[in-house]
Design a protein around this motif. Structure first.
Motif, PDB file in Angstrom:
ATOM      1  N   ASP B 151      -4.786  -5.504   2.653  1.00 41.49           N
ATOM      2  CA  ASP B 151      -4.756  -6.949   2.540  1.00 41.49           C
ATOM      3  C   ASP B 151      -3.342  -7.387   2.155  1.00 41.49           C
ATOM      4  OD1 ASP B 151      -5.491  -9.548   2.361  1.00 41.49           O
ATOM      5  OD2 ASP B 151      -6.365  -9.356   0.354  1.00 41.49           O
ATOM      6  N   LEU B 194      -3.771   4.641  -2.657  1.00 41.93           N
ATOM      7  CA  LEU B 194      -3.761   3.378  -3.388  1.00 41.93           C
ATOM      8  C   LEU B 194      -3.708   2.165  -2.477  1.00 41.93           C
ATOM      9  CD1 LEU B 194      -1.467   4.241  -6.378  1.00 41.93           C
ATOM     10  CD2 LEU B 194      -3.866   3.526  -6.460  1.00 41.93           C
ATOM     11  N   VAL B 195      -2.848   2.218  -1.470  1.00 42.09           N
ATOM     12  CA  VAL B 195      -2.695   1.008  -0.650  1.00 42.09           C
ATOM     13  C   VAL B 195      -3.822   0.834   0.346  1.00 42.09           C
ATOM     14  CG1 VAL B 195      -0.171   0.941  -0.934  1.00 42.09           C
ATOM     15  CG2 VAL B 195      -1.159   2.060   1.082  1.00 42.09           C
ATOM     16  N   ARG B 197      -7.153   1.753  -0.301  1.00 39.51           N
ATOM     17  CA  ARG B 197      -8.517   1.685  -0.839  1.00 39.51           C
ATOM     18  C   ARG B 197      -9.108   0.314  -0.576  1.00 39.51           C
ATOM     19  NH1 ARG B 197      -7.163   1.870  -7.110  1.00 39.51           N
ATOM     20  NH2 ARG B 197      -9.403   1.568  -7.220  1.00 39.51           N
ATOM     21  N   ASP B 199     -10.988  -1.777  -2.042  1.00 34.26           N
ATOM     22  CA  ASP B 199     -10.955  -2.858  -3.025  1.00 34.26           C
ATOM     23  C   ASP B 199      -9.539  -3.088  -3.550  1.00 34.26           C
ATOM     24  OD1 ASP B 199     -10.673  -0.506  -4.347  1.00 34.26           O
ATOM     25  OD2 ASP B 199     -11.810  -1.129  -6.111  1.00 34.26           O
ATOM     26  N   GLY B 200      -8.583  -2.466  -2.858  1.00 31.14           N
ATOM     27  CA  GLY B 200      -7.208  -2.442  -3.337  1.00 31.14           C
ATOM     28  C   GLY B 200      -6.720  -3.754  -3.923  1.00 31.14           C
ATOM     29  N   PHE B 201      -6.681  -4.778  -3.115  1.00 23.26           N
ATOM     30  CA  PHE B 201      -6.068  -6.014  -3.576  1.00 23.26           C
ATOM     31  C   PHE B 201      -7.070  -6.964  -4.207  1.00 23.26           C
ATOM     32  CE2 PHE B 201      -2.960  -4.177  -0.932  1.00 23.26           C
ATOM     33  CZ  PHE B 201      -1.761  -4.580  -1.464  1.00 23.26           C
ATOM     34  N   THR B 203      -9.674  -6.445  -6.274  1.00 19.88           N
ATOM     35  CA  THR B 203      -9.964  -6.234  -7.696  1.00 19.88           C
ATOM     36  C   THR B 203      -8.916  -6.895  -8.578  1.00 19.88           C
ATOM     37  OG1 THR B 203     -10.872  -4.111  -7.109  1.00 19.88           O
ATOM     38  CG2 THR B 203     -10.429  -4.482  -9.441  1.00 19.88           C
ATOM     39  N   VAL B 204      -7.672  -6.729  -8.180  1.00 14.34           N
ATOM     40  CA  VAL B 204      -6.590  -7.242  -9.010  1.00 14.34           C
ATOM     41  C   VAL B 204      -6.415  -8.749  -8.827  1.00 14.34           C
ATOM     42  CG1 VAL B 204      -4.118  -7.185  -9.404  1.00 14.34           C
ATOM     43  CG2 VAL B 204      -5.384  -5.064  -9.105  1.00 14.34           C
TER      44      VAL B 204
END
Lengths: 206, 206
Positions: B151, B194-195, B197, B199-201, B203-204
């Motif tokens: 994303d 990390l980039v 996953r 739910d990467g962006f 969740t934060v």
């Protein structure tokens, strides 16, 4: 030749220091007048009124000389990162400091008047990485990654992140491909956010 | 000079094609015999029995010539990535293909006998990025990031990730700093995980 009271050696050291100062002063003048990319060893020696042999002995080569100027030019920025006000300096969360650091680097890369960037561009990546400035930038990012609790090798990850802000990539994107510096900054922020989130590695690995 | 039936032009084109083939063949021989770093335009022209002017007209400069050899040398690897067996080729999840791609690049960088890497090392980052190979690598990573549903700006992110595997960073770490290639591969895998996953962006940011 050393005398019992060391006078000759003292004088020699004094001459060396004076030559070094004159050479650096001449190089600074030429960089400011003609731009870092147009400075030659020939011109620096001539401007300083010092032999070319002395110049090479003192600084190794053109990149050695420019690295000394680079480390000088970056001293203030390094100081701000180490102990200036947040978010670059201490007092903000490590992730915010990392974001601010990358944003500032990218701003500076896009700024054609930035002296440190202009000098660093003249130095090959290998020497740039090994310079006092390169090592300080890496230590800064590496320390902040560690402070943010990344569950991975912060030494290598710091190099991975800094590679993105190196001129070889950032200049290519901004100058050759016309990518706005804002887009690089947004991606830097995304990367920092992803690698520093507390559950970063646990969710996936666990 | 063109004749009504185009004979002269045809002959000229034929000569040009023959010269080009001879120059490339000579360059390939010299690269394989002496190594890419020792190949000069002078030697290539001499080896091919073709004028130096023709060589420069045909390829621009030494980097232009080496880029043509690079794109040739990388054709098989590009083919494997595009349509070979998984996990490099299609059939594996995008994240696994990205991991495999980076791992293979890092393996190849650490392999002193790798022809493509040896050629690419002779080309400045700007020209390397702009070469057919550089653009194909970027498109590959960018497409896989998009397929993995990142994303964020997959165009810039692909450059950010590839910067880490560029010689300017990878060679410095492996050769100058003695970092094992395994450590670079582990960090590449962490970054990809990390980039990409799901739910990467969210969740934060959410």
């Amino acid at each position: 030749m050393e005398t019992p009271d060391g006078t000759a050696v003292g004088t020699e050291r004094c001459d060396a220091a004076r030559n070094r100062a004159r050479l650096l002063e001449a190089a600074r003048r030429l960089v400011s007048e003609y731009g870092a990319e147009h400075v030659t060893m020939e011109a620096v020696a001539k401007e300083a009124g010092v032999g070319k042999g002395t110049l090479f002995r003192r600084f190794g080569d053109r990149e050695g000389l420019l690295c000394v100027l680079l480390d000088e030019a970056e001293a203030d920025f390094r100081e701000v990162c180490a102990s200036g006000p947040p978010p670059l300096g201490p007092g903000a969360p490590a992730a915010d400091r990392l974001t601010a650091f990358g944003w500032t680097l990218i701003d500076r890369i896009a700024d054609v008047t930035d002296l440190g960037a202009a000098l660093a561009r003249q130095v090959r990546p290998r020497n740039r990485n090994a310079s006092e400035t390169g090592r300080a930038f890496h230590r800064h990012v590496s320390d902040l990654l560690w402070e943010a609790g990344v569950d991975t090798d912060s030494y290598v990850l710091a190099h991975a992140l800094l590679a993105f802000t190196a001129f070889e990539t950032a200049d290519y994107l901004v100058r050759d491909r016309g990518v706005p510096a804002d887009d690089l900054q947004a991606t830097w922020a995304d990367l920092v956010r992803l690698v520093t989130r507390p559950d970063g590695f646990l969710t996936v690995g666990g």
